[in-house]
Each structure stands twice: as C-alpha cells, then as structure tokens.
Design a protein around this motif. Structure first.
Motif, mmCIF file in Angstrom:
data_model
loop_
_atom_site.group_PDB
_atom_site.id
_atom_site.type_symbol
_atom_site.label_atom_id
_atom_site.label_comp_id
_atom_site.label_asym_id
_atom_site.label_seq_id
_atom_site.Cartn_x
_atom_site.Cartn_y
_atom_site.Cartn_z
ATOM 1 N N ASP A 1 9.086 13.016 -0.790
ATOM 2 C CA ASP A 1 8.444 13.116 0.526
ATOM 3 C C ASP A 1 8.625 14.538 1.059
ATOM 4 O OD1 ASP A 1 11.076 13.102 1.090
ATOM 5 O OD2 ASP A 1 11.128 11.190 2.115
ATOM 6 N N GLY B 1 6.487 8.273 3.172
ATOM 7 C CA GLY B 1 5.794 9.557 3.289
ATOM 8 C C GLY B 1 5.207 10.053 1.986
ATOM 9 N N ALA C 1 1.095 10.472 1.693
ATOM 10 C CA ALA C 1 0.574 11.641 2.411
ATOM 11 C C ALA C 1 0.951 12.939 1.692
ATOM 12 C CB ALA C 1 1.123 11.651 3.833
ATOM 13 N N ALA C 2 2.165 13.003 1.157
ATOM 14 C CA ALA C 2 2.565 14.208 0.415
ATOM 15 C C ALA C 2 1.703 14.371 -0.829
ATOM 16 C CB ALA C 2 4.041 14.117 0.052
ATOM 17 N N GLU D 1 -6.007 6.522 -4.365
ATOM 18 C CA GLU D 1 -4.757 6.455 -3.624
ATOM 19 C C GLU D 1 -4.279 5.021 -3.572
ATOM 20 O OE1 GLU D 1 -3.219 7.419 0.820
ATOM 21 O OE2 GLU D 1 -4.640 8.819 -0.077
ATOM 22 N N PHE E 1 1.412 2.898 -0.481
ATOM 23 C CA PHE E 1 2.850 2.635 -0.430
ATOM 24 C C PHE E 1 3.159 1.283 -1.058
ATOM 25 C CE2 PHE E 1 6.277 0.715 2.308
ATOM 26 C CZ PHE E 1 7.323 1.364 1.685
ATOM 27 N N LEU E 2 4.133 1.281 -1.952
ATOM 28 C CA LEU E 2 4.525 0.059 -2.649
ATOM 29 C C LEU E 2 5.938 -0.311 -2.204
ATOM 30 C CD1 LEU E 2 3.521 -1.812 -5.023
ATOM 31 C CD2 LEU E 2 4.977 -0.439 -6.484
ATOM 32 N N PRO E 3 6.077 -1.339 -1.380
ATOM 33 C CA PRO E 3 7.431 -1.690 -0.923
ATOM 34 C C PRO E 3 8.194 -2.478 -1.983
ATOM 35 C CG PRO E 3 5.843 -3.174 0.036
ATOM 36 C CD PRO E 3 5.056 -2.197 -0.789
ATOM 37 N N GLY E 4 9.442 -2.718 -1.680
ATOM 38 C CA GLY E 4 10.225 -3.576 -2.575
ATOM 39 C C GLY E 4 11.231 -2.850 -3.437
ATOM 40 N N SER F 1 10.350 -4.432 -7.180
ATOM 41 C CA SER F 1 8.905 -4.603 -7.343
ATOM 42 C C SER F 1 8.328 -3.689 -8.419
ATOM 43 C CB SER F 1 8.192 -4.327 -6.017
ATOM 44 O OG SER F 1 8.386 -2.982 -5.644
ATOM 45 N N ALA G 1 -0.162 -5.201 -8.848
ATOM 46 C CA ALA G 1 0.851 -4.537 -8.025
ATOM 47 C C ALA G 1 0.257 -3.495 -7.101
ATOM 48 C CB ALA G 1 1.890 -3.873 -8.927
ATOM 49 N N TYR H 1 8.010 -11.091 -9.756
ATOM 50 C CA TYR H 1 7.941 -9.697 -9.295
ATOM 51 C C TYR H 1 7.023 -9.587 -8.072
ATOM 52 C CZ TYR H 1 10.004 -8.534 -13.829
ATOM 53 O OH TYR H 1 10.823 -8.451 -14.904
ATOM 54 N N ALA I 1 8.846 -10.594 -5.122
ATOM 55 C CA ALA I 1 9.773 -9.529 -4.690
ATOM 56 C C ALA I 1 9.027 -8.458 -3.891
ATOM 57 C CB ALA I 1 10.445 -8.903 -5.901
ATOM 58 N N LEU I 2 7.805 -8.170 -4.356
ATOM 59 C CA LEU I 2 6.983 -7.197 -3.629
ATOM 60 C C LEU I 2 6.658 -7.695 -2.219
ATOM 61 C CD1 LEU I 2 5.327 -4.555 -3.971
ATOM 62 C CD2 LEU I 2 3.426 -5.958 -4.701
ATOM 63 N N GLY J 1 9.682 -7.512 -0.076
ATOM 64 C CA GLY J 1 9.943 -6.133 0.348
ATOM 65 C C GLY J 1 9.073 -5.740 1.522
ATOM 66 N N GLY J 2 7.775 -6.099 1.430
ATOM 67 C CA GLY J 2 6.875 -5.792 2.537
ATOM 68 C C GLY J 2 7.255 -6.526 3.803
ATOM 69 N N LEU K 1 10.232 -5.013 5.399
ATOM 70 C CA LEU K 1 9.877 -3.784 6.125
ATOM 71 C C LEU K 1 9.312 -4.117 7.502
ATOM 72 C CD1 LEU K 1 9.789 -0.717 5.554
ATOM 73 C CD2 LEU K 1 7.404 -1.015 4.961
ATOM 74 N N GLU L 1 -2.507 11.929 10.466
ATOM 75 C CA GLU L 1 -2.301 13.126 9.639
ATOM 76 C C GLU L 1 -1.618 14.237 10.438
ATOM 77 O OE1 GLU L 1 -2.681 12.105 6.504
ATOM 78 O OE2 GLU L 1 -4.166 13.594 5.903
ATOM 79 N N PHE M 1 1.959 13.511 10.845
ATOM 80 C CA PHE M 1 2.668 13.782 9.595
ATOM 81 C C PHE M 1 2.910 15.282 9.425
ATOM 82 C CE2 PHE M 1 2.920 14.690 5.087
ATOM 83 C CZ PHE M 1 3.828 13.749 4.652
ATOM 84 N N GLN N 1 11.627 16.257 8.507
ATOM 85 C CA GLN N 1 12.342 15.906 7.279
ATOM 86 C C GLN N 1 12.816 17.153 6.539
ATOM 87 O OE1 GLN N 1 10.228 13.262 4.722
ATOM 88 N NE2 GLN N 1 10.434 11.509 6.081
#
Lengths: 472, 209
Positions: free
Chosen positions: A253, A286, A289-290, A317, A320-323, A327, A338, B43, B46-47, B50-51, B54, B106, B109, B117
């Motif tokens: 990021d 992030g 976007a990067a 694109e 974002f893949l959470p987990g 995952s 996925a 799996y 799990a995904l 995770g979401g 969040l 954007e 960011f 960051q």
C-alpha cells in the motif's frame, strides 16, 4: 532508609509504600523499627561507624540476629540488613516523624494482606495471627510468638516458604544443584577456556576465505551481486504469449510505495508490452488504488509515440479480497469464484477472461509485495493448486528471505529493491524519460544521504561509547 | 477468555473444526475421498467470514465513536471528525458509479491516506537511526561482528558507496548472503513452520478442555 518487608514475597519496600513493588501485595502500614526501650538514651546519636568498630555487647548480640540462610537472589530483588546495628544507625539518622503516630494507630486494627483481586494467592492474614508483631513489628529483633500448637513456624520462616512457592529458582543455581562439586569444577574449568576467541577465530578464517574466494574473478562472475532472480523473471515474462492471463497479487500500500512503485512499474510495463491480461487483486484495503496508479503510469509510459501501442483494458481490477491467508487458497482452487468482481458489471471481453481463468488457470502469477510473508503465503496457499509459475517483485528487505524459494525453484523469478527495478529497466532495453530519470536520481540521492546519515550515526555512537568508557 | 459453553457444545465445535481441518488437509494431499469442491466451499466461507468481520469491525468503530460523541467524552471532537470523514468517503463511493475509483475517494486516497501512511512508515527510519546509535556498538558482547556486518551491508547496498567498495568485499557480502545467512534463514523458515503446525494442533486438541 527504613524498609518494610513484604509479608507475601519478602521484598524490601520503602516503609511508606502502600503496595509491594515486587508482587503488588497491599502492605499493612506498620510502625518503623525503632529503638528498643532498654537501649541507652544517647544510642540514637551514635554513628554507624562507631557501631561497626565497637564489638557488640551481649544484649546487642542477642538482638543482632542475622537473617537465616536464603537462596541467592537477584541484585535488584531485595536487600537484607547486614547488621542490626547498621540498620539501627540508619534509623537513628531518620527523624522520628509524626507519621509514626499514625502508623501506630493503624496497627491497632490488622489489615488483610490482600484487598480485592490484587494477588493470585489466597493469603492468610498474618497480622491477625501475630498481635505481638503488630505491637512491635521489627521482625528481626522480635520474633513473634508461636501461633498454635500445630503451626510452629515463625513469621520469617513462613515468609520464606511463601517466597519459595512463588518464585522460580535461578537457573544457574538450579543447574548447579544437580551436578556434584567435582563436575562443577570441571565445567567451570571448561567454560574458562577461551571459547569465544576460538569461535571468533573460526569465523574470522571463514570470512577471510570468503574474501579471497570472492576476489577470484572467474568464480564471482559479473553481476553476481545484482540479483540472481532478475534474469529468470525477465525470461518468464518474455515467454508469455499475447493475451495470457496473469494473476497479480498487489500486496503493498502507499506506506511502502516509495520503493515498491519503482520496482513494480518496469515489470508491469513489460507485461503490458507483452499484451498480457492482468487480473489484479489485493488483500490490503489500499492495494487496489496503489495498483491502479502504477498500472496507469506504466500505460502512460508505453503510450509515448516511440513505444509500442498497448491495447485497451489490459488490466481487470479484481479489487480487495478480505479474509487474509484463510481466503487465499480459493484463488488457487477456484480463482473465478474468489475474484470480488461481478461478471455482470464488467465488459464482455473481461467476462471471457474471467471464465478462462476458471477453466485453465493463470499462465503466470505475479506477487508484488513489500514483505516476504505475502510471497510465502502465495507459494504455500495458492501456487500448489494451479501450478502456475510465480514471479515475485519485492522490496530489498524481503529479498534474503525469498532466496531459498528461488533456489528451490518455487519462485520462477525475483526482482527486488531499487537496484532491481533499475536493472530490470536496463534489461528491458528501454530508455527512461526525463521525468523518470529525475525521479530515479532523486530517489538515489535520498538513499545515499539516508544511509550516509545512518553510517555517521553508528560511527558517532561508537565514538561516544568510547568517550564514556574512558571517562572516570 | 474462557468459554462458558457446556462440555458437549465444546466437543461439537471441536469436531466441526477437526472435520474442516481433515477435509482441507486431505484435499491438499490429493486423497481420493476428499472432494475439492467441498474444500473450495470452505474457502469461500472463510472469504465471506473475512468480509463480514471487516464490516463488523467498521460498524463497531462507528458505534464506539458515535457513543463517544453522544456522551461528550474526552477528545470527542476527533471522534466526530472520524465519523464525518467516514460518511463523506462512504457516500462518495456509494453514490458514484466509479465506486472506490470515484473522484472524491481518489482525492482522499491521494491527499490523505497515501501521504499519511508514507509519513508514518517513514518514522521508522528515525527509530532505526536511534537504535543504531545506541546499540550498534563494538564494545557490546559480539557487537564487533554485528557492527561489521551492518556497516558492510550498508556500504555495499548504497549506490554511492557501492562504487567505492572493492569487488572482493562485494564478493564477501554475496557469500555471506548466499551461504551462512541463507542457511540460518532456511532454519528459521522450517522451524517457524513446524512451530506453527504444532501450535495449531495443540490449540485444536486443547479446545475440548
């Protein structure tokens, strides 16, 4: 200074402390050790020196009961009064403050050792059992009476027992308890051998050998220092057919973009030039976007008139893949499932690409990561499923951790650090634009200055250390 | 910390965890009785988890700061700022067809997240400098070797100093990286992997207690 031993662990606390500094036990406020009534009136004015020099009288010898034998303790753990006379002398120097009256009043009602959840052990209230000690609390000169017929331990011994059960034995002492004296002497004799110099000599010889070996031009070869995985990575990308699917894990990021953008952009340019189809996912919020910015810069670079034209929409694109690591295997087992992309929201061509990913898997996986853990996770959780070769683009810090994977063949290529990015540009045989050259020059200047300051700080620290050592 | 569930509930949970672990391990080893689709379903769960976690975290943070503002607790202004910025960015992302690539998102960011960051990460350089000043000293036990290794590595990996360093020294550093450092690194990798494996087994097995 007057101290008050903790009834739980025996630690010597300042007298006015409310809690033990070692175990946190609430300390009952007690009267500080004061002069017994039978002492002469002018005793408090006698200096400690006089007491040390003069031999103690019979009465003083009775009072000068040294503490019983105790296991050796850490230096900072607690201090025992070496001599009652010395302790008395210290007490004599301390003015009898008015607070003593308060402590006497407090001692009328014995307090429990623990109030609430301040300790782990359920302790007995020793104050309640020892009214005599509350009246005259000096544990050294006045031993408390026996509590009952069964319990014949005095306060000091009970305190030692509590300490024995609450503390761990010092490892050194515990180890030496097990070996007989002859063996201990032999062990000490061995340990006194110059073991460190031997080790250092071996290390030194090895380093000199390596220095001589490295000086041989035939073995060292050109560019050995410049990243052995770089050429492999270039070959992998060069062998891609047009429209090959490349699954890209964007694992950095903006925090590390200063270094990573410089490494990632030439590799992405190479992929775009080969007309590969990039499907970009990220497990960092992030990350997408990067990735978008780097890919856009690479496209801009390639769209310059002297460059080959790239086809539109070469990057999908994925988002974002959470987990986290849990995952990731789904990307290997069922990559199309996925991807956090709804096929209805993308163009027809992208739908075919995603369907192709589900059918045949990616032709190549590219992991762009600042930390080695992300590459390792990919190699462990994703690569075994679809078997596509993996090329890693990483920071310089991650490079040493990933060399074993490169040597074993799990990594098909590795480009790392600013020098890796610069070498990849040279390998791609393209000239940099003026803006790129200026940016590269600025980054290199910053790196030079930063490391120069770091080296200067190290040298300065050693100089200061030398000066402090020689000062009396 | 400790579960208040009854013993049989713990055992059911343990059985479910063990079955999932067995299924995933069997698929990884390619055993015939383990359907890969079932592992892929796990799996996928799990995904989803995770979401959901969040989203739960975001909701929890919003509620926490909302309560702080409502009660006027100390530094509630920062909580209010967080809620406002969250609402702006969320609204910009949801209302725009570009989603997370909406112009306002954007801009946030580029103008806030990326510099923030990068700045926080750049602070580690100062910590590194302070640590190097205090602890990279040759009069510490074994400090001479650590100091020599650090200085050599810094010299060789710096573009300016790299040109001043003799080629033999570069070869020495390559040898160090390729042999002793690599051996230690592999040992750490293998040891760490085995440690994680046994800790996982221990956690699963102690779940029934």
């Amino acid at each position: 200074m007057a101290t008050s031993d903790c009834p739980h662990c025996g630690y010597s606390n300042p007298f006015d402390a409310a809690f033990c500094g070692h175990c946190g036990t609430a300390l009952a406020r007690r009267q500080p050790p004061e002069e017994p009534d039978d002492l002469p009136a002018d005793r408090s004015s006698v200096s400690a020196e006089d007491k040390v020099d003069k031999p103690p009288g019979p009465e003083e010898e009775k009072r000068a009961v040294s503490p019983p034998n105790r296991p050796r303790e850490p230096i900072n753990a607690r201090t025992w009064p070496q001599d009652v006379g010395e302790e008395d002398a210290q007490e004599a120097e301390k003015p009898q403050a008015a607070g003593v009256q308060e402590t006497e009043a407090d001692n009328d009602e014995p307090e429990p050792l623990l109030g609430g959840l301040t300790g782990l052990l359920d302790l007995a209230d020793t104050q309640a059992f020892t009214p005599a000690s509350a009246a005259n609390p000096d544990p050294v000169s006045n031993r408390p009476p026996t509590l009952s017929g069964d319990l014949t331990l005095d306060e000091e011994e009970r305190r030692q027992l509590r300490q024995l059960f609450t503390e761990e034995l010092p490892q050194e002492a515990a180890g030496r308890l097990e070996e007989p004296p002859e063996d201990r002497a032999q062990t000490e004799g061995i340990s006194r051998l110059p073991r460190r110099p031997w080790l250092e000599a071996v290390l030194f010889i090895g380093l000199v050998g390596a220095l001589l070996w490295g000086a041989e031009p035939t073995r060292r070869g050109p560019g050995q220092h410049a990243l052995p995985g770089l050429e492999l990575a270039h070959q992998q990308l060069e062998s891609l057919a047009p429209n090959s699917l490349v699954l890209v894990n964007w694992a950095y990021d903006p925090a590390t973009a200063g270094e990573m953008d410089f490494v990632a952009q030439p590799v992405v340019e190479h992929l775009l030039r080969k007309e590969a189809k990039l499907i970009v996912i990220s497990q960092l919020p992030g990350g997408p976007a990067a990735a978008r910015r780097v890919i856009a810069r690479a496209e801009d670079t390639l769209r310059r008139p002297s460059r080959a034209q790239i086809s539109a929409n070469q990057a999908i694109e994925g988002g974002f893949l959470p987990g986290g690591a849990a995952s990731l295997p789904l990307l290997g087992a069922a990559p199309a499932q996925a991807l956090p992309v709804d096929p209805r929201w993308v163009g027809l061509r992208d739908r075919f690409d995603i369907a192709g990913l589900a059918d045949s898997g990616p032709a190549l996986s590219l992991v762009v990561a600042a930390a080695s853990e992300d590459v390792r996770r990919w190699l462990e959780q994703v690569q075994p499923y679809h078997g596509a070769p993996v090329v890693a683009v990483t920071s310089a810090v991650a490079d040493p951790s990933l060399r074993p994977y490169l040597d074993s063949g799990q990594l098909a290529g590795l480009v790392s650090g600013w020098d890796g990015g610069g070498a990849y540009i040279q390998r791609s045989e393209r000239t940099r634009s003026v803006a790129e050259q200026a940016r590269s020059s600025r980054l290199r200047g910053g790196l030079n200055w930063g490391i120069g300051i770091l080296i200067a700080a190290i040298l300065l620290g050693n100089l200061v250390g030398l000066t402090e050592r020689r000062m009396p | 910390m400790f579960s208040s569930r009854s013993n049989w509930q713990n055992r059911i949970g343990l059985l479910v965890a063990a079955a999932c672990a067995l299924l995933v391990i069997s698929v990884r080893f390619g055993l015939a009785f383990a359907p890969p689709a079932a592992a892929a379903t796990l799996y996928g769960w799990a995904l989803l988890l995770g979401g959901f976690a969040l989203l739960l975290g975001i909701a929890n943070a919003i509620w926490h700061h909302f309560v702080r503002v409502q009660r006027g607790q100390r530094e509630w202004g920062f909580s209010l700022l967080l809620l406002i910025v969250f609402a702006l960015v969320f609204g910009a992302g949801v209302s725009s067809p570009g989603g997370s690539a909406a112009p306002l998102a954007e801009w946030v960011f580029d103008a806030v997240i990326a510099p923030g960051q990068a700045t926080l990460y750049a602070l580690t350089g100062f910590f590194l400098l302070g640590a190097a000043y205090r602890f990279l000293r040759f009069n510490r036990p074994g400090g001479l070797w650590i100091l020599a290794g650090a200085l050599l590595m810094l010299l060789v990996q710096t573009p300016f100093f790299y040109r001043l360093v003799p080629a033999a020294l570069v070869g020495l550093l390559d040898w160090l990286l390729n042999w002793p450092v690599m051996a230690a690194m592999r040992g750490v990798l293998l040891g760490g992997a085995l440690g994680v494996l046994f800790i996982s087994l221990r956690l699963i097995m102690s779940g029934a207690k």
